[in-house]
Design a protein around this motif. Sequence first.
Motif, short mmCIF file in Angstrom:
data_model
loop_
_atom_site.label_atom_id
_atom_site.label_comp_id
_atom_site.label_asym_id
_atom_site.label_seq_id
_atom_site.Cartn_x
_atom_site.Cartn_y
_atom_site.Cartn_z
N ILE A 72 0.84 -1.20 0.00
CA ILE A 72 0.00 0.00 0.00
C ILE A 72 0.88 1.25 0.00
CG2 ILE A 72 -1.64 1.33 1.40
CD1 ILE A 72 -2.87 -1.42 2.21
N TYR A 73 1.94 1.22 0.78
CA TYR A 73 2.88 2.36 0.79
C TYR A 73 3.72 2.40 -0.48
CZ TYR A 73 1.53 3.96 5.35
OH TYR A 73 0.80 4.48 6.38
N GLY A 74 3.80 1.26 -1.14
CA GLY A 74 4.49 1.22 -2.42
C GLY A 74 3.60 1.70 -3.56
N GLY A 75 2.39 2.07 -3.24
CA GLY A 75 1.51 2.61 -4.27
C GLY A 75 0.83 1.54 -5.11
N GLY A 109 0.65 0.09 -16.89
CA GLY A 109 1.29 1.15 -16.13
C GLY A 109 0.81 1.25 -14.70
N LEU A 110 0.16 0.21 -14.21
CA LEU A 110 -0.26 0.22 -12.82
C LEU A 110 0.73 -0.58 -11.98
CD1 LEU A 110 -4.12 -0.31 -13.12
CD2 LEU A 110 -2.77 1.80 -13.19
N ARG A 111 0.88 -0.18 -10.74
CA ARG A 111 1.66 -0.98 -9.81
C ARG A 111 0.79 -2.17 -9.43
NH1 ARG A 111 6.16 2.09 -6.48
NH2 ARG A 111 7.43 1.98 -8.36
N VAL A 166 7.24 -6.97 -18.65
CA VAL A 166 6.12 -6.36 -17.96
C VAL A 166 6.39 -6.37 -16.46
CG1 VAL A 166 3.65 -6.52 -17.48
CG2 VAL A 166 4.53 -7.18 -19.74
N TRP A 199 6.92 -2.49 -0.42
CA TRP A 199 6.94 -1.29 -1.27
C TRP A 199 8.10 -1.28 -2.26
CZ3 TRP A 199 11.10 2.11 -0.74
CH2 TRP A 199 11.78 2.13 0.49
N ASP A 228 9.28 -0.75 -7.00
CA ASP A 228 10.36 0.04 -7.59
C ASP A 228 11.28 -0.84 -8.43
OD1 ASP A 228 9.33 2.27 -6.35
OD2 ASP A 228 10.73 2.22 -4.67
N PRO A 259 8.64 4.68 3.71
CA PRO A 259 9.66 4.51 2.65
C PRO A 259 10.64 5.68 2.62
CG PRO A 259 7.50 3.93 1.82
CD PRO A 259 7.29 4.46 3.20
N THR A 277 12.81 6.24 0.18
CA THR A 277 13.16 6.70 -1.17
C THR A 277 11.86 7.02 -1.91
OG1 THR A 277 13.14 4.42 -1.97
CG2 THR A 277 15.28 5.33 -1.38
N GLU A 278 11.98 7.92 -2.87
CA GLU A 278 10.83 8.29 -3.69
C GLU A 278 10.38 7.10 -4.52
OE1 GLU A 278 9.36 11.45 -3.92
OE2 GLU A 278 10.61 11.86 -2.14
N ILE A 279 9.11 7.10 -4.88
CA ILE A 279 8.61 6.08 -5.80
C ILE A 279 9.37 6.18 -7.12
CG2 ILE A 279 6.64 5.63 -7.33
CD1 ILE A 279 4.82 5.89 -4.94
N ARG A 287 9.23 5.06 -10.86
CA ARG A 287 8.39 4.44 -11.89
C ARG A 287 9.21 3.91 -13.05
NH1 ARG A 287 2.68 4.97 -10.89
NH2 ARG A 287 2.91 3.06 -12.05
N ILE A 309 -0.52 8.10 -4.84
CA ILE A 309 -0.60 6.65 -4.61
C ILE A 309 0.20 6.19 -3.39
CG2 ILE A 309 -1.20 6.08 -6.99
CD1 ILE A 309 1.71 5.24 -7.43
N PRO A 339 0.50 6.74 0.65
CA PRO A 339 -0.13 7.44 1.78
C PRO A 339 0.84 8.44 2.40
CG PRO A 339 -0.44 5.06 1.95
CD PRO A 339 0.54 5.29 0.83
#
Lengths: 597, 344
Positions: free
Chosen positions: A220-223, A282-284, A309, A363, A367, A397, A399-401, A403, B329, B331
């Motif tokens: 969830i925190y990993g988006g 393109g979705l996590r 993918v 998370w 990445d 987390p 580090t920034e997400i 993509r 995305i 939190p």
Amino acid sequence: MITDSIINDFSITVGTVNGSGSQTSNLTLQRALFKMGIPVSGKNLFPSNIQGLPTWYTIRVSKDGYLARSETTEVMVAMNAATFAEDQAAVAPGGVFFYADDIEQAITRSDIVAYPMPVEKLARESDAPPNLRGYIANMVYVGVLAHILDIHIDRIRQALDFHFNGKEKPIALNYGVVQNAMAWAAENLVKTDPFRVQAMDATDGYIMASGNTAGALGAIYGGVQFVSWYPITPATSLAESLNQYLPMLRKDPATGKNTYAVIQAEDELAAIGMAVGAGWGGLRSLTSTSGPGLSLMTEYAGMAYYAEVPLVIWDIQRMGPSTGLPTRTSQGDVNLVYYLSQGDTMHVVLLPGSANECFEFGWRAFDYAERLQTPVFVLSDLDLGMNVWMTPPFEYPNTEIDRGKVLWEEDLGKIENWGRYLDPDGDGIPYRTLPGNRHPRGAYFARGTGHDEYANYSEDPDVWERGMERLRAKFETARGMMPKPEIVTKDEADIGVIAFGSTDPAVREAQDHLADDGLPIDYMRLRALPVCDEVRDFVRSHRRVYVVEMNRDGQLHQILSLETPDRAANLKSLSKNNGLPLTADWIEGAILAEERK
Amino acid sequence: MVTQRNPQVNLVNLSKTDYRGDPTTLCQGCGHNSISSQIIAACYELNIPPEKLVKFSGIGCSSKAPTYFLNRSFGFNGLHGRMPSLATGAMFADTTLIGIGMSGDGDTVSIGMGQFKHVMRRNLPLVYIVANNGVYGLTKGQFSATAEEGLALKGQGQNPYMPIDIVWEAVVGRATFVARSFAGDPKQVRELLKAALSHRGIAVLDIISPCVTFNNQDDSHHSYAWGRNHEIALHELAYVPPAEEIMVEYAEGESKEVDMHDGSRIVLRKLGADYDPTDRSKILTMLEEANRKQELITGLIYINTGQKSLFNLYHLPDEPLNRLSPDRIRPPRETIAKVNAMMF
Ligand SMILES: Cc1ncc(C[n+]2csc(CCOP(=O)(O)OP(=O)(O)O)c2C)c(N)n1
Ligand code: SF4
Ligand SMILES: [Mg+2]
């Protein structure tokens, strides 16, 4: 008569009938001990059955913080007539045997202390409606143990408050039975055993969580944006935790809408198909499963590897082959996930060793998947996933997400020559575009069939080999990116142990004991595959390295032998696979047996 | 001032070439090629920017077809029998896109039966085309599950089993748009495609698409000859785009109109007996009857525009999920303490 007390250093095993509702009582004991500041672990050793078969729960209290399963049980609670004799026989000499007094069987051992418990009577006397009496009966042993072992009643209350989410009625009902049982024990039992607990402050700053809850929260925190799954023990609770926490944590700050979708698929073929579709879109994207489901996911896993993918696949391992032992733990899927699918498929695998690390890899996995454009497997197991562990708190987390390499309309406008499978950066990782990209040159056709750098169908031999070589190069890039192993050294050690995952507490304990016994060993806990240089260095810098794992064939040992062929003779496989979490005793014994050869 | 529009382009300023794919590698005369042409025509005529559309397929000759139309669209040629799951996941990425899934009879009702049933049940907005030829073309001519009982094929002997009727399965499977057509009837294929592309939900098109190489004998139920001689269209179907007038006036009782969500309409002009495609209850009787009379019933067999689509069930933002920025995305930082507190 009480001899020397044994404080905060023993194991409790509760034998009950599956489906009788003892889990609440067991977790209450475990949580109360945790709140007393005593390091504690709990393991549910349960059958594949909804109701009726015997089941055991073991709680280990350890002032030294050893949380692995213990080979011995000092305190036994016998609630199941069917296993009464067996349970009595299993108590360590000098141990304690609590038993429900409605079980009319003989106490045959004189080297243990036996305490009867009026389970039926106290359950009957409680306010519980008849249909709940069976469940509430389990609170009797909580109360009796609390009295005999000195477990604080306030802590039990705290555990019940938590378990029932503050709901007054069930709390009062359960707590009432605990109090009555305590009072009964105070009046009727004379303590003659040495075991008791004493408050410590060794759990300050820790939380209690299962690996599956932790993994879900990490995701969830990993988006995570897309989840497709199909129920299977022991992976189910990961998806169910996502269902539980996503609505709480993932409302879009801008619109209040959901930034995720969860689908319970019709099977694992579809679960991974959806996850691959979403990852490509393109979705996590995440799916979670266990062995049988993983077998069904094989073909799409290979396609995701070859079509590049990103997606995250959690494998909560249980015992195979086949349906195997669905409720027993194992590390038998190492080779399966590493090579999952036909041809030269190779996968990136994360190996969490604690609940906290399940959160972190929860998370991070996204990445890695998006950076590498490949499926990332997270290899957990039943013990880590389903049992509740004392673990450091989850950390936000740091580090920034990431993509990864994604091109949108404006990016494409600046690039003359974009090809989906070109490798302009030389790291084996191409640039991808996502559906919905309106640039006229943005689209491409993904496929699992042979394709060239521009995603065109191709059967050209050179094109094929080039593509596969690039995928290999990408795998080498991954090698350097994945989490590094953790190393715990001992002075003057010249032999080493390599292990991963849920065996960590057992290995650490064994390492300490062996050092005390004059056999110092260094310990490397792997956190990912493919392995990095540090692993090869570790193998090469030790006279002998034991690879400890829970499967029959020494699967990690096989992989490491391939990674360090020059040292293969010095790599020894120590594998055990009986469905029970590994113990330090077994590891020590196995190493000593080898070393004394 | 009236601006002269280039007659060679459509309303989004694209020519038909912009809708083309790679040159086909399927056999000359293969029904699948004619379906591809009609997809190109329908999308061109509907003024759909190719970038607004995503193609999916499974495995088979039919599933290769998406390479031969709409090169400017994203596409994913998935696994045998598992196009529906792939499409389901992918369409969540951007629910404003239009999905076309191309499959075969083997791909859909043999290996893919499970996913076919479930994608209908979920009402994924997807134009699901089954190019139905009664054989496995790509593996060289084995019987498929839609082959009629008794069909004799070279090297295969006689088919001993009963066929599966894709339309029947779709109706029973609660698809919200079910049609059958025949690749030899391009006009009907095109109009049905346009209607399907305007449908908000799963649109199953069972298109008899002859395999000229393995199953085109005159007496085979999936041949051109059979289709030509046995096709009975339920109605003459015309797709009327949003904001366009219906040009032809039909006498009372001679036609039926279906309003689509995007403002377009489907006009069904009666050809024979009365037929109401919004009434599920009579379809199976009708199909049974046609089967007995060896008729190939074509047209819009069932439509329900009232059912919620999959995406209506998920409370998603209008902005595509795949364009949400990272801060939307993950939190916020302050939530982590709360989460830890929830763990005990
Ligand atoms: C899992 C798997 N099994 C078998 C195959 C081999 N295979 C390729 S195409 C095909 C049948 C395709 O038949 P259909 O969907 O009717 O397509 P057509 O070629 O007739 O258009 C089969 C069995 C495969 N690709 N994957
Ligand atoms: S084999 Fe049959 S289905 Fe395949 S391309 Fe040729 S005609 Fe079409
Ligand atoms: Mg076919």
